[in-house]
Motif scaffolding. Sequence first.
Motif, PDB file in Angstrom:
ATOM      1  N   SER A  46       0.834  -1.201   0.000  1.00 22.92           N
ATOM      2  CA  SER A  46       0.000   0.000   0.000  1.00 22.92           C
ATOM      3  C   SER A  46       0.871   1.255   0.000  1.00 22.92           C
ATOM      4  O   SER A  46       1.799   1.378   0.820  1.00 22.92           O
ATOM      5  CB  SER A  46      -0.900  -0.004   1.241  1.00 22.92           C
ATOM      6  OG  SER A  46      -1.702   1.153   1.278  1.00 22.92           O
ATOM      7  N   LEU A  99       1.038   5.554  -0.073  1.00 14.74           N
ATOM      8  CA  LEU A  99       0.355   6.830   0.161  1.00 14.74           C
ATOM      9  C   LEU A  99       0.955   7.891  -0.758  1.00 14.74           C
ATOM     10  O   LEU A  99       2.170   8.134  -0.734  1.00 14.74           O
ATOM     11  CB  LEU A  99       0.496   7.260   1.622  1.00 14.74           C
ATOM     12  CG  LEU A  99      -0.071   8.652   1.970  1.00 14.74           C
ATOM     13  CD1 LEU A  99      -1.573   8.707   1.702  1.00 14.74           C
ATOM     14  CD2 LEU A  99       0.249   9.013   3.425  1.00 14.74           C
ATOM     15  N   GLU A 127      -1.519  -1.023  -4.291  1.00 12.14           N
ATOM     16  CA  GLU A 127      -2.689  -0.245  -3.890  1.00 12.14           C
ATOM     17  C   GLU A 127      -2.247   1.163  -3.516  1.00 12.14           C
ATOM     18  O   GLU A 127      -1.150   1.346  -2.971  1.00 12.14           O
ATOM     19  CB  GLU A 127      -3.378  -0.897  -2.690  1.00 12.14           C
ATOM     20  CG  GLU A 127      -4.060  -2.216  -3.012  1.00 12.14           C
ATOM     21  CD  GLU A 127      -4.816  -2.779  -1.827  1.00 12.14           C
ATOM     22  OE1 GLU A 127      -4.644  -2.232  -0.705  1.00 12.14           O
ATOM     23  OE2 GLU A 127      -5.560  -3.759  -1.998  1.00 12.14           O
ATOM     24  N   THR A 128      -3.093   2.153  -3.799  1.00  7.24           N
ATOM     25  CA  THR A 128      -2.722   3.536  -3.479  1.00  7.24           C
ATOM     26  C   THR A 128      -3.864   4.251  -2.768  1.00  7.24           C
ATOM     27  O   THR A 128      -5.035   3.931  -2.962  1.00  7.24           O
ATOM     28  CB  THR A 128      -2.381   4.324  -4.761  1.00  7.24           C
ATOM     29  OG1 THR A 128      -3.532   4.381  -5.612  1.00  7.24           O
ATOM     30  CG2 THR A 128      -1.227   3.688  -5.507  1.00  7.24           C
ATOM     31  N   GLN A 129      -3.459   5.184  -1.925  1.00 11.92           N
ATOM     32  CA  GLN A 129      -4.390   6.148  -1.346  1.00 11.92           C
ATOM     33  C   GLN A 129      -3.768   7.522  -1.533  1.00 11.92           C
ATOM     34  O   GLN A 129      -2.540   7.657  -1.560  1.00 11.92           O
ATOM     35  CB  GLN A 129      -4.643   5.866   0.134  1.00 11.92           C
ATOM     36  CG  GLN A 129      -5.473   4.613   0.372  1.00 11.92           C
ATOM     37  CD  GLN A 129      -6.131   4.630   1.733  1.00 11.92           C
ATOM     38  OE1 GLN A 129      -6.725   5.629   2.136  1.00 11.92           O
ATOM     39  NE2 GLN A 129      -6.024   3.510   2.439  1.00 11.92           N
ATOM     40  N   THR A 130      -4.618   8.535  -1.663  1.00  7.19           N
ATOM     41  CA  THR A 130      -4.094   9.878  -1.906  1.00  7.19           C
ATOM     42  C   THR A 130      -4.536  10.843  -0.816  1.00  7.19           C
ATOM     43  O   THR A 130      -5.580  10.670  -0.185  1.00  7.19           O
ATOM     44  CB  THR A 130      -4.574  10.417  -3.271  1.00  7.19           C
ATOM     45  OG1 THR A 130      -6.000  10.478  -3.277  1.00  7.19           O
ATOM     46  CG2 THR A 130      -4.075   9.536  -4.399  1.00  7.19           C
ATOM     47  N   LEU A 159      -4.365   9.905   7.724  1.00  3.65           N
ATOM     48  CA  LEU A 159      -4.275   8.581   7.109  1.00  3.65           C
ATOM     49  C   LEU A 159      -3.150   7.755   7.738  1.00  3.65           C
ATOM     50  O   LEU A 159      -3.302   6.556   7.989  1.00  3.65           O
ATOM     51  CB  LEU A 159      -4.036   8.717   5.604  1.00  3.65           C
ATOM     52  CG  LEU A 159      -5.258   9.072   4.751  1.00  3.65           C
ATOM     53  CD1 LEU A 159      -4.828   9.397   3.319  1.00  3.65           C
ATOM     54  CD2 LEU A 159      -6.262   7.927   4.747  1.00  3.65           C
TER      55      LEU A 159
END
Length: 442
Positions: A5, A7, A29-32, A42
């Motif tokens: 993952s 960020l 997987e990515t989160q912004t 986060l």
Amino acid sequence: MNRKSILIVDDEPDICQLLGITLSKMGLETQTASTFDSAQKLLCHQQFDLCLTDMRLPDGNGLDLVRHIQNNSPHTPVAVITAHGKMETAIQAMKLGAFDFINKPVDLKILRNLIEDALNINYSSDSKSFNLIGESECILQLKTQIEKIARSQAPVYISGQSGVGKELVARLIHQNSPRREKPFIPVNCGAIPIELMESEFFGHKKGSFTGAHQDKMGFFQAAHQGTLFLDEVADLPPNMQVKLLRGIQEKSFRPVGDTKEHSADVRFLCATHKDLSKLVQTGFFREDLFYRLNVIEIKVPSLIQRINDIPLLVTYILKKIIPNDVTIPKVSVETLEALKQYSFPGNIRELENILERAYTLSDGKEILTTDLQLPLQARKMHSHDFNMSLDEHLEQVEKEAILKALDETKGNKTLAAKLLGVTFRTLRYRLKKLGIDDDSES
């Protein structure tokens, strides 16, 4: 299997989308997050395997986020995205603990290589293979520094006296880094003839000069995706300093006789026993190269700073120099105390030489004080028992050792030189320098 993952912290939607698509194609997987505050939230609720952050954020900057991650989630590598040409900012980020940096506009190939390197970091205890012997506070601090520095891609300047183990520290940084499966190439810059330096560093093409009968791989190419350790970097001549600086900045090199540039993904570690900052001030070392190599400095303590580690070091060194099928001799309390009282100008390397000689001279069952043949059973240096500089103190110790040797050999300089473990010529030079009468040729 859980996917890694990532960020992404950037307030430009186009950049976030580009990075998100690229990382998704890599199976990640990515989160912004578009602000420093949202990134913090986060990070509080989720563990990420990597953070990519822009340097400029609406409510802060990437440096603030690097600090936050180092303080709260130090096992999460963070890479900063900087505006093109902002090298000073990138260096500052790596000094704070950033894993690496990438310039805008983002080169996707370089980005993918950076991510692969970052995600290769293994923080399990099995990956730590420290061979730094000692339990003193300065050694424990050094081990912690190595573990932290190994996570980064930043160039490291390793300083310390001759014989303290600077190359060992460099190897440990490499062994605990994402590059550990790739080559570690040590180079003694002071041992390469000036006329061969460019060829040794960058390689050459067949026929590029007389004697170039075939293509040759240089240090840069040999260390590709690994680590290049430049020992005694202060000995590099000015023209090679210029070429090395270009190779570091451009991440490329050109072999002698070649017309093409070749890319080089290399991490640089360097060391010298000289004071590099003073050489910069006097003009003997380029200031711009110094700042590129000295992104992070790590100081290796001298043996006299960790004198209580001597018993552990003695045990370790004897096990190393004595064959496995031979019983290790005892070391008397008096012998250990004599070693603790000695000043060790040659540090660990000198201790190894002393013990190897002492084992040879011993009866094989026990190493006695007389087996050490120390130049002088030196008093331990305490700040309250002398009022002189370190250079003055060492000069006095050397003078006392020479006078004692001359006394024991009744003035015979040839025998005194043998007793001191130096050549007759060296002894004559030291006598002259220290102002000791040298009329005799014996």
